[in-house]
Motif scaffolding. Sequence first.
Motif, PDB file in Angstrom:
ATOM      1  N   GLY A   1      23.162 -34.279  15.159  1.00  0.00           N
ATOM      2  CA  GLY A   1      22.867 -34.457  13.741  1.00  0.00           C
ATOM      3  C   GLY A   1      21.377 -34.397  13.448  1.00  0.00           C
ATOM      4  N   ASP A   2      20.573 -34.121  14.449  1.00  0.00           N
ATOM      5  CA  ASP A   2      19.109 -34.039  14.296  1.00  0.00           C
ATOM      6  C   ASP A   2      18.748 -32.669  13.728  1.00  0.00           C
ATOM      7  N   GLU A   3      18.282 -32.657  12.488  1.00  0.00           N
ATOM      8  CA  GLU A   3      17.971 -31.410  11.797  1.00  0.00           C
ATOM      9  C   GLU A   3      16.869 -30.603  12.495  1.00  0.00           C
ATOM     10  N   GLY A   4      16.068 -31.252  13.306  1.00  0.00           N
ATOM     11  CA  GLY A   4      15.010 -30.559  14.026  1.00  0.00           C
ATOM     12  C   GLY A   4      15.543 -29.427  14.889  1.00  0.00           C
ATOM     13  N   TRP A   5      16.758 -29.568  15.386  1.00  0.00           N
ATOM     14  CA  TRP A   5      17.351 -28.520  16.218  1.00  0.00           C
ATOM     15  C   TRP A   5      17.592 -27.234  15.438  1.00  0.00           C
ATOM     16  N   THR A   6      17.663 -27.308  14.120  1.00  0.00           N
ATOM     17  CA  THR A   6      17.872 -26.080  13.332  1.00  0.00           C
ATOM     18  C   THR A   6      16.614 -25.218  13.307  1.00  0.00           C
ATOM     19  N   TYR A   7      15.500 -25.777  13.730  1.00  0.00           N
ATOM     20  CA  TYR A   7      14.239 -25.033  13.775  1.00  0.00           C
ATOM     21  C   TYR A   7      13.901 -24.546  15.182  1.00  0.00           C
ATOM     22  N   PHE A   8      14.720 -24.857  16.141  1.00  0.00           N
ATOM     23  CA  PHE A   8      14.509 -24.508  17.544  1.00  0.00           C
ATOM     24  C   PHE A   8      14.523 -22.988  17.714  1.00  0.00           C
ATOM     25  N   ASP A   9      13.501 -22.450  18.396  1.00  0.00           N
ATOM     26  CA  ASP A   9      13.478 -20.997  18.635  1.00  0.00           C
ATOM     27  C   ASP A   9      12.830 -20.668  19.978  1.00  0.00           C
ATOM     28  N   VAL A  10      12.756 -19.381  20.303  1.00  0.00           N
ATOM     29  CA  VAL A  10      12.238 -18.960  21.608  1.00  0.00           C
ATOM     30  C   VAL A  10      10.780 -19.368  21.803  1.00  0.00           C
ATOM     31  N   HIS A  11      10.043 -19.482  20.723  1.00  0.00           N
ATOM     32  CA  HIS A  11       8.648 -19.914  20.840  1.00  0.00           C
ATOM     33  C   HIS A  11       8.579 -21.309  21.470  1.00  0.00           C
ATOM     34  N   ASP A  12       9.517 -22.175  21.081  1.00  0.00           N
ATOM     35  CA  ASP A  12       9.552 -23.526  21.662  1.00  0.00           C
ATOM     36  C   ASP A  12       9.806 -23.469  23.161  1.00  0.00           C
ATOM     37  N   LEU A  13      10.693 -22.577  23.575  1.00  0.00           N
ATOM     38  CA  LEU A  13      10.975 -22.442  25.005  1.00  0.00           C
ATOM     39  C   LEU A  13       9.754 -21.943  25.760  1.00  0.00           C
TER      40      LEU A  13
ATOM     41  N   PRO B   1      16.003  -8.590  24.367  1.00  0.00           N
ATOM     42  CA  PRO B   1      15.372  -9.735  23.693  1.00  0.00           C
ATOM     43  C   PRO B   1      16.252 -10.359  22.609  1.00  0.00           C
ATOM     44  N   ASN B   2      17.011  -9.539  21.873  1.00  0.00           N
ATOM     45  CA  ASN B   2      17.874 -10.096  20.821  1.00  0.00           C
ATOM     46  C   ASN B   2      18.925 -11.042  21.390  1.00  0.00           C
ATOM     47  N   SER B   3      19.368 -10.779  22.620  1.00  0.00           N
ATOM     48  CA  SER B   3      20.338 -11.684  23.257  1.00  0.00           C
ATOM     49  C   SER B   3      19.726 -13.058  23.462  1.00  0.00           C
ATOM     50  N   ILE B   4      18.487 -13.079  23.899  1.00  0.00           N
ATOM     51  CA  ILE B   4      17.805 -14.358  24.130  1.00  0.00           C
ATOM     52  C   ILE B   4      17.655 -15.118  22.814  1.00  0.00           C
ATOM     53  N   TYR B   5      17.275 -14.419  21.752  1.00  0.00           N
ATOM     54  CA  TYR B   5      17.145 -15.066  20.442  1.00  0.00           C
ATOM     55  C   TYR B   5      18.480 -15.667  20.004  1.00  0.00           C
ATOM     56  N   ARG B   6      19.583 -14.930  20.214  1.00  0.00           N
ATOM     57  CA  ARG B   6      20.911 -15.439  19.837  1.00  0.00           C
ATOM     58  C   ARG B   6      21.280 -16.658  20.674  1.00  0.00           C
ATOM     59  N   TRP B   7      21.021 -16.605  21.980  1.00  0.00           N
ATOM     60  CA  TRP B   7      21.344 -17.733  22.854  1.00  0.00           C
ATOM     61  C   TRP B   7      20.606 -18.992  22.422  1.00  0.00           C
ATOM     62  N   VAL B   8      19.326 -18.823  22.123  1.00  0.00           N
ATOM     63  CA  VAL B   8      18.517 -19.978  21.718  1.00  0.00           C
ATOM     64  C   VAL B   8      19.008 -20.525  20.386  1.00  0.00           C
ATOM     65  N   LYS B   9      19.307 -19.636  19.453  1.00  0.00           N
ATOM     66  CA  LYS B   9      19.809 -20.086  18.146  1.00  0.00           C
ATOM     67  C   LYS B   9      21.119 -20.855  18.317  1.00  0.00           C
ATOM     68  N   ARG B  10      22.018 -20.332  19.129  1.00  0.00           N
ATOM     69  CA  ARG B  10      23.304 -21.007  19.358  1.00  0.00           C
ATOM     70  C   ARG B  10      23.107 -22.359  20.042  1.00  0.00           C
ATOM     71  N   ALA B  11      22.196 -22.420  20.999  1.00  0.00           N
ATOM     72  CA  ALA B  11      21.926 -23.689  21.677  1.00  0.00           C
ATOM     73  C   ALA B  11      21.401 -24.721  20.678  1.00  0.00           C
ATOM     74  N   GLY B  12      20.506 -24.303  19.790  1.00  0.00           N
ATOM     75  CA  GLY B  12      20.000 -25.201  18.763  1.00  0.00           C
ATOM     76  C   GLY B  12      21.098 -25.665  17.825  1.00  0.00           C
ATOM     77  N   GLU B  13      21.988 -24.752  17.463  1.00  0.00           N
ATOM     78  CA  GLU B  13      23.111 -25.115  16.585  1.00  0.00           C
ATOM     79  C   GLU B  13      24.034 -26.125  17.265  1.00  0.00           C
TER      80      GLU B  13
ATOM     81  N   TRP C   1       7.994 -24.037  28.627  1.00  0.00           N
ATOM     82  CA  TRP C   1       7.924 -23.448  29.968  1.00  0.00           C
ATOM     83  C   TRP C   1       6.472 -23.367  30.443  1.00  0.00           C
ATOM     84  N   GLY C   2       5.573 -22.891  29.573  1.00  0.00           N
ATOM     85  CA  GLY C   2       4.156 -22.814  29.931  1.00  0.00           C
ATOM     86  C   GLY C   2       3.578 -24.182  30.241  1.00  0.00           C
ATOM     87  N   GLY C   3       3.909 -25.156  29.402  1.00  0.00           N
ATOM     88  CA  GLY C   3       3.446 -26.519  29.644  1.00  0.00           C
ATOM     89  C   GLY C   3       3.983 -27.084  30.941  1.00  0.00           C
ATOM     90  N   HIS C   4       5.247 -26.796  31.246  1.00  0.00           N
ATOM     91  CA  HIS C   4       5.843 -27.256  32.498  1.00  0.00           C
ATOM     92  C   HIS C   4       5.094 -26.680  33.700  1.00  0.00           C
TER      93      HIS C   4
END
Length: 115
Positions: free
Chosen positions: A25-37, A6-18, A41-44
């Motif tokens: 330059g959209d600061e919203g991406w700094t708040y991106f996390d696995v919960h958003d995914l 699970p920690n790998s997934i958290y790191r991947w998501v954090k890096r993708a947001g960064e 995914w559930g909504g999709h």
Amino acid sequence: MVSVEPNSIYRWVKRAGERRYAATGDEGWTYFDVHDLRRTWGGHLLWDCGVLPAVVMSFGGWEDWETFRDHYLGEMSPAAAEREREKISYISGSSKSETDSGPVFEPTVQTQSPY
């Protein structure tokens, strides 16, 4: 579904947001996390694939029906309610077997995150 820690997934998501923040330059991406995914995914599965809510809950590990219903299903559309009513012959008197693949529920717009 993914055979990694699970920690790998958290790191991947954090890096993708960064990376998205650096590119846009959209600061919203700094708040991106696995919960958003998970929510996306559930909504999709619900909205785009038409997967039954109980199946989405099982796949995604959601256990609280009321919370899932309130945050994922939204409000039932009038057109869907009418379509479903017509499937019940003793209510509508109709025996139409027309199928409509439109959504049963319409997403609601949340003004404030429930979390």
